[in-house]
Enzyme design. Structure first.
Site, short mmCIF file in Angstrom:
data_model
loop_
_atom_site.label_atom_id
_atom_site.label_comp_id
_atom_site.label_asym_id
_atom_site.label_seq_id
_atom_site.Cartn_x
_atom_site.Cartn_y
_atom_site.Cartn_z
CG ASP A 108 -2.06 -1.08 0.96
OD1 ASP A 108 -1.96 -1.82 -0.04
OD2 ASP A 108 -3.00 -1.17 1.75
CG ASP B 180 -7.98 23.67 -41.96
OD1 ASP B 180 -8.25 23.02 -43.01
OD2 ASP B 180 -7.18 23.28 -41.12
N GLY C 216 -8.80 19.87 -42.42
CA GLY C 216 -9.73 19.88 -43.53
C GLY C 216 -9.15 19.59 -44.89
CG LEU C 217 -7.45 22.61 -47.64
CD1 LEU C 217 -6.49 23.75 -47.84
CD2 LEU C 217 -8.08 22.21 -48.98
S1 SF4 Z 1 -2.61 -7.51 -1.91
FE1 SF4 Z 1 -3.83 -5.65 -2.26
S2 SF4 Z 1 -4.15 -4.83 -0.19
FE2 SF4 Z 1 -2.46 -6.28 -0.06
S3 SF4 Z 1 -0.60 -5.10 -0.34
FE3 SF4 Z 1 -1.18 -5.87 -2.34
S4 SF4 Z 1 -2.37 -4.22 -3.21
FE4 SF4 Z 1 -2.31 -3.83 -1.00
#
Ligand code: SF4
EC number: 1.3.7.7
Lengths: 440, 528
Positions: B44, B289, B424-425
């Site tokens: 994360d 144009d 356009g052209l």
């Molecule tokens: S499995 Fe999903 S929640 Fe777990 S670390 Fe990976 S991305 Fe994050």
């Protein structure tokens, strides 16, 4: 292992589900279904956007809140699998678990078994949660899931006879090869076809004409692994897969260094040759030639200080290769060290007095960086740019995961991953950037 | 999550909106002296990648992970969180530490607030726990709630500035060209004689939050988030506000007039001046144009609420037909209908990437205005596409000023349209005489065809008289096939030259690899 330091594990890396990026390309006709939350999906699309496209063979079974507490996820998973089948017609589906699956204690194993029966093709669970594993270990989990498809015996049409293996019995070689033992060699790791071809070619030159690889891109063509098999890992992070092969197949897992860099490749080939009773004398010459080919790059690297912050678990083999190049590796940080599977790499690094830090603390590394003043820092994608702004030169660790770095032939590509950032810095300095003042 | 369980699963390929976590870090990460502790598993920490890569951050992003790993699962994660917060407090000395939940910490039912309450007595920094459901809420909802929480926490009654002043609510990192928009709005306001009192969240500190009420008016620049904070400031401090994303002629006029009215300033001349015949917008739109290139062309528009509504207006203002316009902001469906119901042939509210992709394919538009995902879809079906909304890729984090809002934003958009569709052209001539040389899109396929037909080294056409024709054995041929087609020819030539020079009669893997080593080490210039 006494000389391995251990820190608090606050470093920058990717979650293991990121390995879908290369695995979904490696295994043909597959689909990777990640069972997780919105976070997992958002992570994959932001972190890997550069490398994957919108229509890739993977997707997410996103968990949503519901008032119904169902005992088993099979029904819900089944609906999603059905949709995947309708759209992609895969031959195998990998169901990747995530943190939320762990936390909710969902039993995907049982569900996958049921679904395999229901759909009539393998639906395989792989434990890739970010709680348990780090980045590249996702590959370990997927290979582990594939093990049941690795036959214990060669197919009946092609019986392996005692002392006269079938694969030698065609062509002119039959007579000569008669005395060979009925052992097969299996290299393990999801590397590209061209890397495999190169390694197979090297081994063929050395007298080993048949080299199997696991995984094969085709799930129906997995190599035989049993007591007669010698298994050699190509990647340092396949520990669960290797442990199961040892335990359940009784195969011999060769402990060697990894075929990364000319030195690693030479030791790797020598170990295999000794195991198969083949002459190893030609390898030294090949290694010497490989080093000669690298000479222009070596000149750039010699005496340089390089630091690994730790990300993709390739750090120890890469550090070992660099020490052989004459680089001073000031620190080899790595998320995790499996002391058995990495024993030889560890020994070499310790002989060469390299500081090894497992599960590092990024904050402390930042302090050490000020001390070491490394010429190059190998770091995760999330911090390279800030480090560059601090005046360091960086290489992205993820590049090593996506590049072809195994064997003699690829050694040039490998070493350039290190020299390129150094050359770039030099080029910028020569062309105007000296003006900036902060980039010395 | 109380007594409810997680039992439903939905197949998804791509997400249009980010997570609550990304929303919180967008707000907190855009502010000054605010550090965020993310209580979640190792992966994360990916928000760092977004800041580092997309925003090309030059400092370490202000996020620290309090890692939930195997040990924390077994023994509880409180100790880890406490340790991390203390460490961040000592090391970074921020004014505020945001302790943010993640999906995982929410599912683990961690009580972050309780931790913050006890720990807050010891830390120098003020601890704030966003009041969001990290599992359920999406990015914009989380941003809206979190901004409101900040404002509620810190805003105080202040005397108004002498000159008429406004707060700009919205600009933040990782938004779609938002920092460029902020500059454009600033210079627009300057031309009108209006002062900017504060921007939120970009660059805001506790001090900024405390002084919000000095302004006379709050301007919420994007409909997706920020309005609740304005609403709160209205209730608590009686501050007036408007919500407007000025894209195109009409919405920009409305925006400028709304401000002018409240400030008691004349704005007509500013509008007239920007739409004058001598101005870029009129010169483009009125040009011959553009008559042939744009008028009556069929476009589709898809994005977040603000950009989809704005682009639909803008396209109609330059004579383009909008076959359908859609948004993934499903919660705003009604308002979306009302805003563009008259301007598009059809309104399409949907957050299923596949469905939108299929709809684009079936519509066969002349041009697509969408997010990064529609760009993927359009590439697949060979339609030109311009990205006008998040989610976006690095291409939409441009270096040169590239606003979307105001007259400058419109001018830039016209330039982008100009360089994306056939003029356009040119189009006339192509329609009459056919394509002269392959266009950008077809180039690759054309080359690929060449590569396929001349694929394998049977009869190398470049063989000059007297040269021995080299044979390629099966393995070598296979290896050559693995080389990307656009360099395959070069690799083949180099390898054969190398082989000839050294007297090989056949190309084998050995020759290929030796040649590769030879040429690669010769080209020591850093390119791979
Ligand atoms: S499995 Fe999903 S929640 Fe777990 S670390 Fe990976 S991305 Fe994050």
């Amino acid at each position: 292992m006494e000389r391995v330091e251990r820190e608090n594990g606050c470093f920058h890396t990717f979650c293991p589900i990121a390995s879908v990026a290369w695995l979904h390309r490696k295994i043909k006709d597959s689909f990777f279904l990640i069972v997780g939350t919105h976070t997992c999906a958002h992570f994959i699309q932001t972190a890997l956007d550069v490398m994957v496209y919108a229509h890739s063979r993977f997707g997410f079974a996103v968990l949503e809140e519901s008032d119904l507490v169902s005992a088993s996820p099979t029904e819900e998973l089944g609906k999603v699998v059905q949709q995947v089948v309708d759209e992609w017609h895969p031959k195998v589906i990998f169901v990747l678990s995530t943190c939320s699956v762990d936390i909710l204690k969902m039993d995907l194993e049982v569900s996958c078994k049921d679904l395999s029966t229901r759909f009539g093709f393998p639906v395989l669970p792989a434990a890739t949660s970010g709680i348990d594993r780090s980045f590249t270990q996702g590959e370990d989990a997927v290979l582990h899931a594939l093990l049941p498809f690795v036959p214990k015996e060669a197919p009946a049409v092609e019986p392996v006879e005692e002392k006269k293996p079938r694969w030698f019995s065609f062509g002119k070689e039959t007579e000569k090869e008669k005395a060979e033992p009925a052992r097969n060699l299996v290299l393990i790791g999801a590397v590209t076809d061209s890397t495999i071809q190169q390694l197979q070619w090297e081994l063929k030159q050395l007298g080993l004409p048949k080299v199997d690889v696991f995984p094969d891109g085709d799930i129906r063509k997995m190599p035989v692994i049993n007591e007669q098999t010698v298994v050699v890992p190509l990647q340092p992070y396949l520990n669960d897969t290797l442990a199961t092969i040892r335990r359940e197949r009784g195969a011999k897992v060769l402990s060697t260094v990894f075929p990364i860099g000319p030195d690693g490749t030479a030791r790797f080939l020598e170990a295999i040759c000794s195991e198969f009773g083949l002459v190893t004398s030609r390898i030294k010459e090949k290694e010497a030639q490989a080093w000669r080919d690298l000479e222009p790059q070596l000149q750039i690297l010699r005496g340089k200080k390089i630091m690994f912050l730790g990300d993709n678990l390739l750090e120890l083999p890469l550090a070992r290769f660099l020490t052989s190049c004459g680089v001073q590796v000031v620190e080899a940080g790595t998320p995790y060290i499996h002391s058995k599977d990495l024993q030889q790499e560890l020994e070499l690094l310790q002989e060469r007095d390299v500081r090894i830090v497992e599960s590092p603390d990024f904050t402390k590394q930042l302090q050490r960086m000020q001390e070491y003043k490394p010429d190059l820092v190998v770091a995760g994608l999330g911090i390279c740019n800030p480090l560059e702004a601090m005046g360091f030169t960086t290489a992205w660790s993820i590049e090593f995961t996506f590049a072809q770095i195994h064997g003699f032939v690829n050694a040039i590509d490998l070493i350039k991953l290190f020299t390129k950032p150094l050359l770039k810095r030099q080029a910028l300095m020569e062309h105007g950037w000296a003006e900036a003042g902060w980039l010395e | 999550m109380g007594g409810s369980g997680v039992a439903r699963m939905k197949l998804a390929y791509w997400m249009y909106e980010g997570t609550a976590l990304s929303g919180i870090t967008r707000v907190a990460g855009s502010m000054q002296k605010v550090h965020t502790v993310i209580h979640g598993p190792q992966g994360d920490g990916y928000v760092n990648v977004m800041y580092s890569m997309l925003e090309r951050f030059h400092t370490i992003p202000p996020f620290t992970l309090s890692t939930i790993g195997r040990r924390e699962m077994a023994q509880g994660s409180r100790a880890r969180l406490v340790e991390t917060v203390r460490r961040v407090d000592a090391q970074h000395q921020p004014d505020i530490i945001v302790i943010t939940p993640t999906c995982s910490s929410t599912l683990l039912q961690e009580d972050l607030l309780a931790v913050a309450r006890t720990l807050g007595k010891q830390t120098k920094a003020k601890l704030i726990v966003p009041n969001v459901n990290a599992f359920r809420d999406l990015e914009h909802r989380a941003m809206d709630d979190f901004l409101t929480q900040f404002v509620a926490e810190f805003a105080t009654e202040q005397p108004k500035t002498e000159q008429f002043s406004v707060n700009l609510i919205g600009p933040s990192y990782l938004g779609f060209h938002q920092l460029h928009d902020m500059q454009e709005i600033r210079s627009m306001l300057e031309s009108l004689g209006v002062v900017v009192n504060a921007v939120l969240p970009y660059g805001a500190s506790i001090g900024t939050l405390q002084e919000l009420t000095k302004a006379h008016l709050n301007i919420c620049l994007y409909h997706e988030y920020g309005q609740s904070a304005c609403e709160l400031l209205k209730e608590k401090f009686g501050m007036d506000y408007i919500v407007a994303t000025p894209i195109g002629i009409r919405l920009t006029s409305q925006f400028v007039k709304a401000i002018g009215e409240r400030a008691g300033l004349p704005v007509e001349s500013y509008i007239r001046q920007n739409l004058a015949p001598s101005g870029t917008i009129a010169r483009f739109t009125k040009s011959v144009d553009s008559l042939s290139a744009l008028f009556g062309k069929r476009a589709v528009v898809f994005g977040d609420y603000s950009h989809a509504v704005g682009m639909t207006h803008l396209l109609r203002e330059i004579g383009v037909r909008v076959v359908w316009a859609g948004t993934y902001m499903k919660t705003m469906e009604k308002a979306f209908q009302a805003a563009i119901g008259d301007l598009a042939d059809e309104v399409f509210v949907c957050d299923d990437f596949q469905a939108i992709s299929h709809k684009i394919r079936d519509t066969h538009p002349d041009i697509v205005f969408g997010t990064q995902m529609e760009r993927h879809s359009s590439a697949r079906f060979n339609f030109p596409c311009i990205v006008i909304s998040s989610p976006a890729h690095i291409l939409n984090f441009p270096l040169f000023p590239a606003p979307v809002l105001g007259y400058q934003g419109m001018t830039r958009m016209l330039d982008t349209i100009n360089s994306t569709i056939k003029l356009g052209l040119e189009e006339h001539l192509v329609n009459m005489f056919g394509e002269d040389s392959p266009g950008m899109g077809e180039e690759e396929t054309a080359q690929e065809q060449v590569a396929v037909t001349s694929d394998l080294p049977k009869a190398p056409d470049k063989t000059t008289a007297g040269e021995v024709e080299l044979k390629w054995d099966a393995e070598a041929t296979k290896a050559l096939k693995q080389v990307p087609f656009f360099v395959r020819g070069k690799v083949q030539r180099n390898t054969e030259n190398y082989a000839r020079e050294r007297g090989y009669s056949e190309v084998t893997l050995e020759v290929i690899y030796a040649a590769k080593a030879y040429f690669e080490s010769k080209s020591n210039q850093g390119e791979r």
